[in-house]
Scaffold this motif. Structure first.
Motif, short mmCIF file in Angstrom:
data_model
loop_
_atom_site.label_atom_id
_atom_site.label_comp_id
_atom_site.label_asym_id
_atom_site.label_seq_id
_atom_site.Cartn_x
_atom_site.Cartn_y
_atom_site.Cartn_z
N ILE A 1 30.15 45.53 24.65
CA ILE A 1 30.02 44.09 24.89
C ILE A 1 30.15 43.79 26.38
CG2 ILE A 1 31.15 41.86 24.53
CD1 ILE A 1 31.88 42.86 21.70
N VAL A 2 31.12 44.43 27.02
CA VAL A 2 31.33 44.17 28.45
C VAL A 2 30.14 44.68 29.27
CG1 VAL A 2 32.82 44.62 30.43
CG2 VAL A 2 33.83 44.21 28.18
N ASP A 3 29.61 45.84 28.92
CA ASP A 3 28.43 46.36 29.62
C ASP A 3 27.29 45.34 29.57
OD1 ASP A 3 29.66 48.74 30.25
OD2 ASP A 3 28.81 49.84 28.55
N ALA A 4 27.03 44.83 28.38
CA ALA A 4 25.94 43.86 28.22
C ALA A 4 26.25 42.56 28.94
CB ALA A 4 25.70 43.59 26.73
N ALA A 5 27.52 42.15 28.91
CA ALA A 5 27.90 40.91 29.57
C ALA A 5 27.71 41.01 31.08
CB ALA A 5 29.36 40.58 29.25
N VAL A 6 28.10 42.13 31.67
CA VAL A 6 27.92 42.30 33.12
C VAL A 6 26.44 42.24 33.48
CG1 VAL A 6 28.16 43.92 35.03
CG2 VAL A 6 30.08 43.54 33.47
N ASP B 1 24.83 39.40 35.89
CA ASP B 1 24.06 39.74 37.08
C ASP B 1 22.70 39.04 37.07
OD1 ASP B 1 26.07 41.38 38.04
OD2 ASP B 1 25.14 43.25 37.37
N GLU B 2 22.15 38.86 35.89
CA GLU B 2 20.83 38.24 35.77
C GLU B 2 20.89 36.71 35.81
OE1 GLU B 2 19.11 39.65 32.16
OE2 GLU B 2 19.38 41.77 32.69
N HIS B 3 21.90 36.13 35.16
CA HIS B 3 21.89 34.69 34.93
C HIS B 3 23.11 33.95 35.49
CE1 HIS B 3 18.48 35.28 32.26
NE2 HIS B 3 19.16 36.21 31.62
N GLY B 4 24.12 34.67 35.96
CA GLY B 4 25.32 34.02 36.45
C GLY B 4 26.23 33.59 35.31
N ALA B 5 27.42 33.10 35.67
CA ALA B 5 28.41 32.74 34.66
C ALA B 5 27.94 31.60 33.77
CB ALA B 5 29.73 32.37 35.33
N ALA C 1 34.79 41.17 31.96
CA ALA C 1 33.73 41.50 32.91
C ALA C 1 34.27 41.58 34.33
CB ALA C 1 32.61 40.47 32.82
N VAL C 2 35.13 40.65 34.70
CA VAL C 2 35.72 40.69 36.04
C VAL C 2 36.51 41.97 36.23
CG1 VAL C 2 37.43 39.63 37.56
CG2 VAL C 2 35.76 38.20 36.40
N ASP C 3 37.28 42.35 35.22
CA ASP C 3 38.06 43.58 35.36
C ASP C 3 37.16 44.79 35.46
OD1 ASP C 3 40.92 44.54 35.38
OD2 ASP C 3 40.08 45.83 33.81
N ARG C 4 36.04 44.77 34.75
CA ARG C 4 35.09 45.87 34.85
C ARG C 4 34.58 46.01 36.29
NH1 ARG C 4 31.43 48.15 31.43
NH2 ARG C 4 33.23 48.26 30.03
N ALA D 1 32.64 44.58 48.66
CA ALA D 1 31.34 45.13 48.27
C ALA D 1 31.07 44.89 46.79
CB ALA D 1 31.28 46.62 48.60
N ALA D 2 32.09 45.09 45.96
CA ALA D 2 31.93 44.87 44.52
C ALA D 2 31.63 43.40 44.23
CB ALA D 2 33.18 45.32 43.78
N MET D 3 32.30 42.50 44.92
CA MET D 3 32.05 41.08 44.73
C MET D 3 30.61 40.70 45.12
SD MET D 3 34.96 39.67 43.57
CE MET D 3 34.99 41.19 42.58
N LEU D 4 30.13 41.27 46.21
CA LEU D 4 28.78 40.94 46.67
C LEU D 4 27.72 41.58 45.78
CD1 LEU D 4 29.23 41.20 50.54
CD2 LEU D 4 29.08 39.13 49.14
N ASP D 5 28.04 42.73 45.18
CA ASP D 5 27.10 43.35 44.24
C ASP D 5 26.95 42.52 42.97
OD1 ASP D 5 26.53 45.48 45.89
OD2 ASP D 5 27.96 46.85 44.93
N HIS D 6 27.97 41.73 42.67
CA HIS D 6 27.97 40.89 41.46
C HIS D 6 28.35 39.47 41.90
CE1 HIS D 6 27.75 44.57 39.05
NE2 HIS D 6 28.66 45.06 39.87
N PRO D 7 27.40 38.69 42.41
CA PRO D 7 27.71 37.41 43.06
C PRO D 7 28.42 36.39 42.19
CG PRO D 7 25.46 38.11 43.55
CD PRO D 7 25.97 39.02 42.48
N TRP D 8 28.39 36.56 40.88
CA TRP D 8 29.09 35.64 39.98
C TRP D 8 30.59 35.89 39.97
CZ3 TRP D 8 31.68 38.68 36.55
CH2 TRP D 8 31.18 39.98 36.37
N ALA D 9 31.00 37.09 40.40
CA ALA D 9 32.40 37.49 40.25
C ALA D 9 33.39 36.70 41.12
CB ALA D 9 32.55 38.99 40.50
N PRO D 10 33.09 36.43 42.41
CA PRO D 10 34.10 35.74 43.22
C PRO D 10 34.55 34.41 42.64
CG PRO D 10 32.36 36.63 44.62
CD PRO D 10 31.91 36.81 43.20
N GLY D 11 33.65 33.69 42.01
CA GLY D 11 34.01 32.40 41.45
C GLY D 11 34.91 32.48 40.23
N LEU D 12 35.12 33.68 39.70
CA LEU D 12 35.95 33.85 38.50
C LEU D 12 37.29 34.49 38.79
CD1 LEU D 12 33.23 35.14 36.00
CD2 LEU D 12 34.06 32.80 36.28
N VAL D 13 37.52 34.86 40.04
CA VAL D 13 38.73 35.62 40.36
C VAL D 13 39.99 34.77 40.21
CG1 VAL D 13 39.93 36.84 42.23
CG2 VAL D 13 37.53 37.29 41.79
#
Length: 222
Positions: free
Chosen positions: A27-32, A36-40, A73-76, A103-115
């Motif tokens: 589930i987490v793999d698919a969610a990430v 990445d495709e559509h944002g949070a 997903a954030v923890d992943r 680098a991880a945050m920039l690779d997944h631009p949706w992540a910083p907003g969820l930290v």
């Protein structure tokens, strides 16, 4: 949307209760991938179920809400941040960690907003432990340790969020227009014009990030 108790504080349900080959990890793999495709905002339980070719009901054997999925997903993503071997150069160790975090945050631009969500996942906690252990080796203790930990997190998350938002929202022409707008009003914004505000060629993101780390560590000595 919130289910109250964070996902990290609840035991995973028994997998024998569900016949499909569905796991929390899958589930987490698919969610990430969807994030990445559509944002949070584009992640829904229905869309996630469709990606996994299961019913939405099947997801709820493993997660209760979308909030659970986002936390996982954030923890992943934090799992992508390398943890270096500790050395005598504690500040260098710290820089390696936070560079990887950025680098991880920039690779997944949706992540910083969820930290800002509850950060209790094992990957997050392991890297926070390393960060604080490096600071302790550098002489930080008590409130000073807490302050610098927070400042470093703010530098990483804030810079990543700004960069990710700017990259998504702006094309090269828009960035050029923004710089030209500021430069064309020297009477109103003399300091911004003199400092090269929004001038990527003069102050690139990597340089500003490194200088930010130096400023935090220099401004709050142990």
């Amino acid at each position: 949307m919130s289910s109250g108790e964070p996902v990290w504080l609840r035991a995973q349900p028994s997998r024998t209760r569900h016949r499909r080959p569905l796991t929390r990890e899958g589930i987490v793999d698919a969610a990430v991938a969807l994030l990445d495709e559509h944002g949070a905002d584009g992640l829904t339980m229905r869309r996630l179920a469709e990606r996994l070719n299961v019913t939405a009901t099947a997801l709820y054997w493993h997660v209760r809400t979308k909030d659970d999925v986002l936390d996982l997903a954030v923890d992943r993503i934090f799992g992508d941040v390398p943890i270096p071997e500790p050395t005598d150069a504690w500040a260098d160790d710290l820089r390696v960690l936070v560079r990887g975090w950025r680098a991880a945050m920039l690779d997944h631009p949706w992540a910083p907003g969820l930290v800002g969500r509850p950060m209790l996942g094992p990957n997050v906690l392991a890297r926070t432990e390393f960060l604080q252990a490096a600071l302790v080796r550098g002489g930080y203790r008590g409130r000073r340790l807490a302050v610098v930990t927070r400042l470093l997190a703010n530098v990483v998350v804030g810079s990543s969020l700004t960069e990710a938002t700017w990259r998504r929202a702006s094309d090269p022409e828009a960035r050029t227009a923004a710089r030209a707008h500021v430069a064309s009003h020297p009477d109103a914004y003399p300091t911004l014009v003199a400092s090269g505000h929004l001038d990527d060629a003069r102050w690139n993101d990597d340089l500003l990030f490194e200088e930010g780390l130096t400023a935090v560590l220099g401004a709050a000595p142990p």
